[in-house]
Enzyme design. Structure first.
Site, PDB file in Angstrom:
ATOM      1  N   GLU A  86       0.815  -1.201   0.000  1.00 34.15           N
ATOM      2  CA  GLU A  86       0.000   0.000   0.000  1.00 34.15           C
ATOM      3  C   GLU A  86       0.865   1.274   0.000  1.00 34.15           C
ATOM      4  OE1 GLU A  86      -3.159  -0.332  -0.176  1.00 34.15           O
ATOM      5  OE2 GLU A  86      -4.000   1.634   0.303  1.00 34.15           O
ATOM      6  N   ASP A  87       1.847   1.319   0.862  1.00 31.56           N
ATOM      7  CA  ASP A  87       2.525   2.590   1.146  1.00 31.56           C
ATOM      8  C   ASP A  87       3.959   2.696   0.667  1.00 31.56           C
ATOM      9  OD1 ASP A  87       0.224   3.405   2.406  1.00 31.56           O
ATOM     10  OD2 ASP A  87       0.905   2.828   4.411  1.00 31.56           O
TER      11      ASP A  87
END
Ligand code: MN
Length: 713
Positions: free
Chosen positions: A94-95
């Site tokens: 995700e990040d």
């Protein structure tokens, strides 16, 4: 390791969030994992730390402490290697720049799959706090995760976020706390993850009701000092008595009440703080189920039980598998004592819940793994025995084979559908009107046909078209009961409208033959007619005519008859070319015969000779026949059948054919039956214009010397 840690800036630490180091995690893992697996976890930590390098949480803390803390929460549940590694990497896809393929390359399919599952859940946004939406959202959460470890990581993730919520703005704190209390805490409860559930509840309570929380915490603190003597006394008394009864090995704990549960009790039971805290709570853990009941007996002997307060969750476990005996006793000085009695196995389940299923399997706790699968099995038993819907079990089942999918409307509402539902099912689930005009859809923005099978988490926008209507083929596409029954009833209504049309047509036709002007029939007459046929409306009557339940002649009689006198006369039939009039193949009526018309729903009017035996039978079953005055156009021919007995000799057929040809009569069909050596019986279907011509034909044939007999069939 030390070098890495030193780079992680801020000194932020709090009571809720003690800084976890990778060395702490490894220490816990070493207790139950092999050396090489702990090594793997360390590798995962390095990857996470590197990937998140330069990222900081709102608190100012280096980001990697978050996945590290999440992994630690799960390590305390002794979850397996895959789960711990996935927890460390849970925010990577995700990040950070780390990809699914990289994780798969480094750690294999299983871990990559779990991490991806967590990322998918992170994408979900909870829109609405309405109760039903929250419930659906919880289900969505479960349905979207084909591996329960995804949920476990997500819950641990939320727990750590809740612990560190202090650095967020108040509005955001409130929103997250609300979401947590509506989604995550109930899921933790369902899955039997008690410690996580209790902590989430308390953290939410502290944020949503900060003042009440503060008051309760200080009250509990104050009370605790006063109570320790009493607790010691009661615990001692319990231990002594149980020891006397030969149960020296039981564990007895005084239980501390949590602010949130006290608050709930006050609210639900309308109690004051003092009343709630008057209760002293103990837990007794024994070895076996038998000992549970034995202990209960001993304790009830020691202190008087409060009537009606005993609960047997051993025989009737709670829906999340929780088992214990609960009782309330009158203690010394009239204080109330709450006691929970359970076996070690029950205690394990109450602490670990579904996490027990992924509890690390090593030599030491094989027993636990077995216990967990027994537990899941016993849940099945519970459901079968009680017949009640156990949501938890349904949820647990989604882990193995998802039985439901959850998709979004464009407005963010969640629609729950059975597994393998299609766009068409979705449309009908939203509204029947939408379903009936479904043309196609956009699934996650991409155009898709109505047969597209939906997956959890997709957003579906239905494209309707006024000219689109349900078709029989839709029954192959729709899987939900709702859609299928709506499609079927539409198709039925369609076919009934064509039956109504048929009924109307038959009546109109009959009226035309009868020269009945249907428009001129009075309303009263219609009302009488409908009443005598027990029809609510003309439509219903037409439908029943179309279905063949009501005969046109009956309707006509009703409409035409005045009291006992029927006004129907012979109808005039002239246009036998029309498909609405047919001559019966049983009696071959021809003009000049006495004929009747039988009204049928399939063939219109069928003409029979009035002495036809078939007709005689039908006539008794229904009265839908009319006398017919048959007028034909010139030279119109009709088939008639004659039977000729001839001497069995050569050349008879040729002579007969010759005879017919002379009179201009066509032979349509000939049957020959040899009766014996002397006689042949011929059946001829010939075409004549009327009875006069037939009589002539018969006369000519009879004149032939080899013909014995001629008669009409
Ligand atoms: Mn996270």
């Amino acid at each position: 390791m030390a070098k890495l840690n030193s780079r992680f800036g801020s000194n932020y630490m709090s009571k809720n969030n003690p800084r976890i180091l990778i060395s702490d995690l490894c220490e816990v893992l070493e207790e139950y994992m092999s050396k090489s697996q702990v090594e793997g976890v360390y590798q995962a930590y390095i990857i996470a730390a590197t990937a998140h390098d330069g990222q900081y949480r709102k608190s100012g803390e280096a980001y990697v402490f978050h996945p590290l803390s999440v992994a630690m929460i799960l390590a305390e549940f002794k979850l397996d290697y895959y789960c711990i590694v996935a927890a460390l990497l849970h925010d990577c896809i995700e990040d950070t720049l780390v990809t699914y393929d990289e994780i798969k390359y480094d750690f294999g399919d299983e871990i990559a799959h779990i991490v991806e599952g967590v990322s998918k859940l992170t994408d979900l946004e909870f829109h609405d706090a309405a109760d039903k939406q929250a419930q659906n959202f919880r289900k969505l959460f479960l349905a979207m995760s084909d591996d329960m470890r995804v949920i476990l990581i997500k819950l641990a993730d939320r727990l750590h976020n809740m612990r560190t919520l202090g650095s967020m703005a108040r509005a955001k704190q409130l929103r997250i706390a609300k979401e947590t209390s509506e989604i995550h805490a109930p899921i933790a409860r369902r899955l039997g993850l008690n410690s996580i559930r209790v902590e989430l509840d308390n953290l939410c309570f502290a944020i949503i009701h900060p003042f009440r929380h503060k008051v309760l915490v200080s009250q509990i603190k104050k009370q605790c000092g006063n109570r320790s003597k009493v607790i010691k006394h009661i615990q001692g008394a319990l231990e002594n008595r149980l020891g006397e009864e030969g149960m020296a090995k039981v564990e007895i704990h005084g239980r501390r009440k949590q602010p949130c549960s006290i608050y709930k009790k006050m609210k639900v039971k309308q109690l004051k703080f003092a009343q709630v805290l008057d209760m002293y709570a103990f837990r007794v853990v024994v070895d076996s189920v038998a000992e549970c009941y034995q202990t209960l007996g001993v304790i009830h002997n020691l202190y008087k039980p409060l009537p009606g307060k005993f609960k047997d969750y051993v025989a009737l476990p709670k829906s999340n598998g929780y088992q214990s005996l609960h009782t309330i006793l009158f203690g010394p000085n009239n204080i109330m004592i709450e006691v929970q009695i359970r076996s070690k196995d029950m205690h394990f389940v109450s602490e670990y819940g579904i996490a027990a299923h992924w509890h690390y399997k090593s030599e030491n706790n094989d027993n636990n793994a077995e216990l967990a699968s027994n537990w899941l099995g016993s849940l099945l038993d519970i459901q079968q025995q009680s017949g009640t819907s156990i949501e938890f079990l349904e949820n647990a089942k989604t882990d193995l084979s998802p039985s439901e999918v959850f998709v979004f409307t464009p407005d963010g509402d969640i629609i729950q559908l059975p597994y393998k539902s299609t766009v068409l099912d979705f449309a009908y689930m939203v509204h029947t009107n939408i379903g009936e005009h479904t043309f196609k859809a956009r699934v996650d923005q991409i155009l898709a046909p109505i047969s597209t099978v939906l997956r959890s988490g997709q957003t579906v926008r239905i494209i309707t078209d006024e000219d689109t209507h349900p078709q029989a083929s839709w029954l192959q596409i729709a899987t939900t009961a709702k859609a299928r029954s709506a499609i079927k009833s539409y198709l039925k209504s369609q076919s009934s409208s064509s039956l109504i049309q048929l009924g109307r047509y038959l009546l109109d036709n009959a009226c035309e033959y009868l020269h009945v002007e249907i428009e001129k029939i009075s309303t009263e007459k219609w009302a009488d007619c409908l009443k005598s046929l027990s029809c609510q409306s003309k439509e219903e009557m037409f439908l029943r005519i179309g279905l063949g339940e009501v005969l046109v002649s009956v309707v006509l009689n009703q409409l035409q008859c005045d009291g006992d006198h029927c006004l129907i006369e012979n109808i005039k039939v002239s246009d036998t070319q029309s498909k609405a009039i047919n001559c019966a193949q049983c009696c071959y009526p021809i003009p000049g015969d006495q004929v009747v018309g039988l009204l049928t729903s399939s063939k219109g009017m069928v003409l029979h000779r009035s002495d036809c035996t078939n007709f005689m039978h039908i006539k008794h079953k229904n009265s839908q026949w009319l006398g017919v005055d048959w007028q034909t156009k010139e030279n119109e021919e009709f088939e008639v059948k004659i039977l000729i007995d001839v001497n069995n000799q050569r050349g008879t057929l040729a002579s007969i054919a010759n005879c017919m040809a002379k009179q201009g009569v066509n032979i349509e069909n000939i049957e020959v039956n040899e009766r014996d050596n002397y006689l042949k019986s011929l059946g001829l279907v010939i075409a004549v214009t009327n009875t006069e011509q037939l009589a002539l034909v018969i006369e000519q044939l009879t004149a032939l010397d080899f013909v014995q007999d001629v008669k009409r069939f």
